[in-house]
Write a protein that holds these residues in place. Structure first.
Motif, PDB file in Angstrom:
ATOM      1  N   ASP A 169       0.856  -1.191   0.000  1.00 48.21           N
ATOM      2  CA  ASP A 169       0.000   0.000   0.000  1.00 48.21           C
ATOM      3  C   ASP A 169       0.890   1.237   0.000  1.00 48.21           C
ATOM      4  O   ASP A 169       1.714   1.427   0.902  1.00 48.21           O
ATOM      5  CB  ASP A 169      -0.901  -0.008   1.228  1.00 48.21           C
ATOM      6  N   LYS A 170       0.706   2.090  -0.996  1.00 48.88           N
ATOM      7  CA  LYS A 170       1.554   3.267  -1.152  1.00 48.88           C
ATOM      8  C   LYS A 170       1.478   4.184   0.058  1.00 48.88           C
ATOM      9  O   LYS A 170       2.459   4.867   0.419  1.00 48.88           O
ATOM     10  CB  LYS A 170       1.152   4.027  -2.417  1.00 48.88           C
ATOM     11  N   ASP A 171       0.317   4.200   0.719  1.00 51.87           N
ATOM     12  CA  ASP A 171       0.148   5.075   1.880  1.00 51.87           C
ATOM     13  C   ASP A 171       1.009   4.651   3.058  1.00 51.87           C
ATOM     14  O   ASP A 171       1.216   5.440   3.998  1.00 51.87           O
ATOM     15  CB  ASP A 171      -1.319   5.099   2.311  1.00 51.87           C
ATOM     16  N   ASP A 172       1.499   3.405   3.029  1.00 49.54           N
ATOM     17  CA  ASP A 172       2.323   2.913   4.130  1.00 49.54           C
ATOM     18  C   ASP A 172       3.798   3.281   3.972  1.00 49.54           C
ATOM     19  O   ASP A 172       4.614   2.961   4.836  1.00 49.54           O
ATOM     20  CB  ASP A 172       2.208   1.382   4.241  1.00 49.54           C
ATOM     21  N   TYR A 173       4.132   3.962   2.857  1.00 51.12           N
ATOM     22  CA  TYR A 173       5.537   4.240   2.566  1.00 51.12           C
ATOM     23  C   TYR A 173       5.809   5.744   2.641  1.00 51.12           C
ATOM     24  O   TYR A 173       5.039   6.565   2.114  1.00 51.12           O
ATOM     25  CB  TYR A 173       5.910   3.730   1.171  1.00 51.12           C
ATOM     26  N   ASP A 174       6.915   6.068   3.305  1.00 49.01           N
ATOM     27  CA  ASP A 174       7.381   7.451   3.334  1.00 49.01           C
ATOM     28  C   ASP A 174       8.217   7.773   2.113  1.00 49.01           C
ATOM     29  O   ASP A 174       8.275   8.920   1.663  1.00 49.01           O
ATOM     30  CB  ASP A 174       8.213   7.723   4.599  1.00 49.01           C
ATOM     31  N   ASN A 175       8.849   6.718   1.577  1.00 48.35           N
ATOM     32  CA  ASN A 175       9.747   6.908   0.443  1.00 48.35           C
ATOM     33  C   ASN A 175       9.147   6.214  -0.775  1.00 48.35           C
ATOM     34  O   ASN A 175       8.878   5.020  -0.763  1.00 48.35           O
ATOM     35  CB  ASN A 175      11.124   6.321   0.777  1.00 48.35           C
ATOM     36  N   GLU A 176       8.931   6.946  -1.835  1.00 47.94           N
ATOM     37  CA  GLU A 176       8.286   6.387  -3.033  1.00 47.94           C
ATOM     38  C   GLU A 176       9.162   5.345  -3.705  1.00 47.94           C
ATOM     39  O   GLU A 176       8.651   4.380  -4.283  1.00 47.94           O
ATOM     40  CB  GLU A 176       7.962   7.508  -4.020  1.00 47.94           C
ATOM     41  N   TYR A 181       9.939  -0.226  -5.410  1.00 53.93           N
ATOM     42  CA  TYR A 181      10.759  -1.452  -5.356  1.00 53.93           C
ATOM     43  C   TYR A 181       9.940  -2.636  -4.848  1.00 53.93           C
ATOM     44  O   TYR A 181       9.931  -3.710  -5.460  1.00 53.93           O
ATOM     45  CB  TYR A 181      11.966  -1.205  -4.455  1.00 53.93           C
ATOM     46  N   ASP A 182       9.230  -2.466  -3.730  1.00 53.52           N
ATOM     47  CA  ASP A 182       8.436  -3.556  -3.153  1.00 53.52           C
ATOM     48  C   ASP A 182       7.273  -3.940  -4.059  1.00 53.52           C
ATOM     49  O   ASP A 182       6.941  -5.126  -4.200  1.00 53.52           O
ATOM     50  CB  ASP A 182       7.900  -3.150  -1.778  1.00 53.52           C
ATOM     51  N   HIS A 183       6.666  -2.963  -4.676  1.00 52.23           N
ATOM     52  CA  HIS A 183       5.514  -3.253  -5.533  1.00 52.23           C
ATOM     53  C   HIS A 183       5.942  -4.011  -6.777  1.00 52.23           C
ATOM     54  O   HIS A 183       5.244  -4.926  -7.243  1.00 52.23           O
ATOM     55  CB  HIS A 183       4.804  -1.955  -5.917  1.00 52.23           C
ATOM     56  N   GLU A 184       7.114  -3.638  -7.318  1.00 52.41           N
ATOM     57  CA  GLU A 184       7.614  -4.346  -8.498  1.00 52.41           C
ATOM     58  C   GLU A 184       7.923  -5.799  -8.164  1.00 52.41           C
ATOM     59  O   GLU A 184       7.576  -6.714  -8.926  1.00 52.41           O
ATOM     60  CB  GLU A 184       8.862  -3.662  -9.037  1.00 52.41           C
ATOM     61  N   ASN A 185       8.558  -6.038  -7.035  1.00 49.99           N
ATOM     62  CA  ASN A 185       8.856  -7.415  -6.622  1.00 49.99           C
ATOM     63  C   ASN A 185       7.585  -8.211  -6.365  1.00 49.99           C
ATOM     64  O   ASN A 185       7.499  -9.390  -6.678  1.00 49.99           O
ATOM     65  CB  ASN A 185       9.730  -7.409  -5.363  1.00 49.99           C
ATOM     66  N   TRP A 186       6.604  -7.559  -5.779  1.00 48.12           N
ATOM     67  CA  TRP A 186       5.325  -8.234  -5.522  1.00 48.12           C
ATOM     68  C   TRP A 186       4.651  -8.629  -6.831  1.00 48.12           C
ATOM     69  O   TRP A 186       4.186  -9.753  -6.998  1.00 48.12           O
ATOM     70  CB  TRP A 186       4.410  -7.314  -4.716  1.00 48.12           C
ATOM     71  N   SER A 187       4.622  -7.730  -7.803  1.00 45.49           N
ATOM     72  CA  SER A 187       3.950  -8.003  -9.079  1.00 45.49           C
ATOM     73  C   SER A 187       4.684  -9.089  -9.870  1.00 45.49           C
ATOM     74  O   SER A 187       4.063  -9.906 -10.544  1.00 45.49           O
ATOM     75  CB  SER A 187       3.833  -6.730  -9.911  1.00 45.49           C
TER      76      SER A 187
END
Length: 244
Positions: A169-176, A181-187
């Motif tokens: 969830d993007k709202d959980d991150y302070d650093n885009e 990085y995490d979203h790409e690995n998840w996908s």
């Protein structure tokens, strides 16, 4: 059709399937302790090809399951059947055709054209048929085709832990950058197809032991069917000599 009086004995264990194939294709001079009739290796192969395919299909089912269970039979692809590899080889029929051979060719046709088929062996074969029928029904319940080359999979209960993790969830991150990085690995962890669990092991767990309990009937069948083929061919040869 010849009504053959059988002399085969219940309780004998057959040779390995490879030795049976050696015998029926004349590919070696194995010590024929199981097939007692000396004329088996002289059978006309072309005229008896379909019968030999059925005989060896049953032999292979017996060998595979006794050696490593139904999971080995399926893992090695025999549930889908196999075409001959060489001119001296035989065709192996798939699971459903094997069931039909036992249910129709053996328990109906073969018993009609032979005398003295062992009653204990017949009861064993009836039990084996019921086991195979139940396996087929179990597979239908799972929407699986037991004869399919891709059968060995549980098509509904798949899992892939990293993919089933919650999407970042993007709202959980302070650093885009961390989010990207995490979203790409998840996908990337999402599989192209469902990861499927092997169902053949479940079949083995359910039915291997019961199959072993009644396998003597199949050992007897292999010997008596071979005896029938030999004797019926000898009768045919004798009749041909008389006509000439």
């Amino acid at each position: 059709m010849h009504n053959i009086v059988l002399e085969s004995k219940y309780g004998n264990k057959s040779q390995s399937s490879s030795n049976i194939l050696d015998i029926i294709t004349n590919s070696s001079n194995v010590d024929n302790k199981y097939f007692k009739n000396e004329y088996l290796d002289k059978l006309p192969k072309k005229e008896n090809y379909n019968e030999l395919c059925k005989l060896f299909t049953i032999s292979n089912l017996l060998y595979q399951v006794e050696n490593g269970g139904f999971s080995q039979y399926i893992c090695n692809g025999y549930n889908e059947g196999k075409n001959p590899k060489t001119s001296g080889d035989v065709e192996l029929f798939n699971f459903s055709e094997t069931l039909k051979i036992l249910r129709n060719d053996v328990l109906i046709d073969f018993l009609d054209k032979t005398t003295n088929f062992n009653e204990l062996a017949q009861a064993d074969i009836v039990k084996i048929v019921k086991i195979l029928e139940q396996i087929e029904q179990d597979c239908d319940m799972q929407n699986l085709d037991i004869n399919d080359s891709n059968f060995s999979y549980y098509q509904e209960n798949w899992e892939y832990d990293s993919w089933l993790a919650d999407e970042p969830d993007k709202d959980d991150y302070d650093n885009e950058e961390d989010y990207e990085y995490d979203h790409e690995n998840w996908s990337l962890s999402e599989p192209e197809e469902e990861i499927q669990l092997d169902y053949s092991e479940e079949i083995s767990n359910r039915y291997d032991k019961e199959f072993y309990n009644y396998s003597n009937g199949l050992h007897y069948l292999l010997e008596s069917w071979s005896e029938y083929l030999v004797k019926s061919n000898n009768i045919a040869l004798e009749n041909e000599k008389i006509v000439r």
